[in-house]
Design a protein around this motif. Sequence first.
Motif, PDB file in Angstrom:
ATOM      1  N   THR B 100       0.584  -1.253  -0.154  1.00  0.00           N
ATOM      2  CA  THR B 100      -0.065  -0.083   0.099  1.00  0.00           C
ATOM      3  C   THR B 100       0.820   1.156  -0.014  1.00  0.00           C
ATOM      4  O   THR B 100       0.588   2.128  -0.709  1.00  0.00           O
ATOM      5  N   LYS B 101       1.974   1.216   0.711  1.00  0.00           N
ATOM      6  CA  LYS B 101       2.940   2.204   0.840  1.00  0.00           C
ATOM      7  C   LYS B 101       3.693   2.526  -0.556  1.00  0.00           C
ATOM      8  O   LYS B 101       3.755   3.856  -1.098  1.00  0.00           O
ATOM      9  N   LEU B 104       0.787   3.975  -3.069  1.00  0.00           N
ATOM     10  CA  LEU B 104       0.602   5.360  -2.676  1.00  0.00           C
ATOM     11  C   LEU B 104       1.544   6.473  -3.761  1.00  0.00           C
ATOM     12  O   LEU B 104       0.915   7.328  -3.810  1.00  0.00           O
ATOM     13  N   GLU B 108       0.393   7.750  -7.517  1.00  0.00           N
ATOM     14  CA  GLU B 108       0.097   9.171  -7.457  1.00  0.00           C
ATOM     15  C   GLU B 108       0.109   9.892  -8.862  1.00  0.00           C
ATOM     16  O   GLU B 108       1.144   9.938  -9.694  1.00  0.00           O
ATOM     17  N   ARG B 117       6.795  12.204  -2.169  1.00  0.00           N
ATOM     18  CA  ARG B 117       6.837  10.922  -1.725  1.00  0.00           C
ATOM     19  C   ARG B 117       7.954  10.146  -1.798  1.00  0.00           C
ATOM     20  O   ARG B 117       8.221   8.885  -1.075  1.00  0.00           O
TER      21      ARG B 117
END
Lengths: 203, 203
Positions: B100-101, B104, B108, B117
């Motif tokens: 999930t990280k 993300l 994006e 990020r």
Amino acid sequence: MTDITFTYFNCKGLGEVTRMIFKYAGIDFIDDRFSDEDWPKIKPNMPFGQTPILIVDGKTANQSTAIARYAAKKAKLIGSDDWENLEIDAIVDTINDFRTKIQLYAYEQDSVIKETRKGPLFQETIPFYLEKLEQIAEQNNGHLAAAKLTWADFFLAGVIDYLDHLVEMNLLENSPNLQKVVRNVITIQAVKAWIDVRPQTEA
Amino acid sequence: MTDITFTYFNCKGLGEVTRMIFKYAGIDFIDDRFSDEDWPKIKPNMPFGQTPILIVDGKTANQSTAIARYAAKKAKLIGSDDWENLEIDAIVDTINDFRTKIQLYAYEQDSVIKETRKGPLFQETIPFYLEKLEQIAEQNNGHLAAAKLTWADFFLAGVIDYLDHLVEMNLLENSPNLQKVVRNVITIQAVKAWIDVRPQTEA
């Protein structure tokens, strides 16, 4: 006797489901809570830097959902076959997806980014999930899976106050069947007795 | 005979773990793949608008991890007691957190946000997870839980190509024990035979 400690922040959050399941089943555990101020000291010692953790006879496990599933097995709140357990697991992961989408908005530090997420979350994501979950609760007669009381129901009942807090609204206000799911859990005598005495926290 | 269909995109992604588990166990299933172009037509009919789904004797279930756990039970790739299954579930959820990280960052759309990020993901998150997972693989002698072959190992082996694709690097390059986990899965004869004939896709 088995020695159980459940360690988490002093809040409901992702921990309350496990506490409720243990209380439902009359399984003794140490309800170990740390303060927000102590978290920076505790975090480096946590597996993958997160809580809750569960310690059973000296062995430690992490991950809130995995811990809740373990507690549910001990409490006999699981399905009667592999398919029912798949149904339960799928609903639990769906509630976690819903939570993650809410957190992505609620915990965003940048106010500009946060504002761009507001419309999609409140006008699309929240109604979409609630409508589908409401249908499932109606089909399962006030439960979320297997048409009976399982830890999927506890999962919603345990996390809903936290979710309400994150979005500052009563998410289930117009979802009578989801309200019934929660009521079916929190009116169980052992759960109600726990709710009456547990530490009062906002989320 | 049980009639099983597994429906997903034509990629490995979050579906390959279940395909690998079924192939490992010699469980017949229809490997139903749809094209990216067809997805907009299919999406509205999917539970919560997502795939994969599993259809067993006409009943449908969703959620990739829940489906993989169900397949693992059929394939006897689970733990030998509730604690071992908790260990497995916790590692699987941790790999999902890691994914999930990565997603993300990778998905994006806003290039400015994406750039902010990049540093934290590549300099902190990825090394943090890989170091801890590598330690666990070493302690479990080339496995991720219960010191034996379980669906946790299949979970990593099934998702790693997708994760590598998302970050455009060989994530396990400096993690010999995690490489061993993957190798322990993909060199099993039935799994290897599947890898040799499966549709070739990038992610």
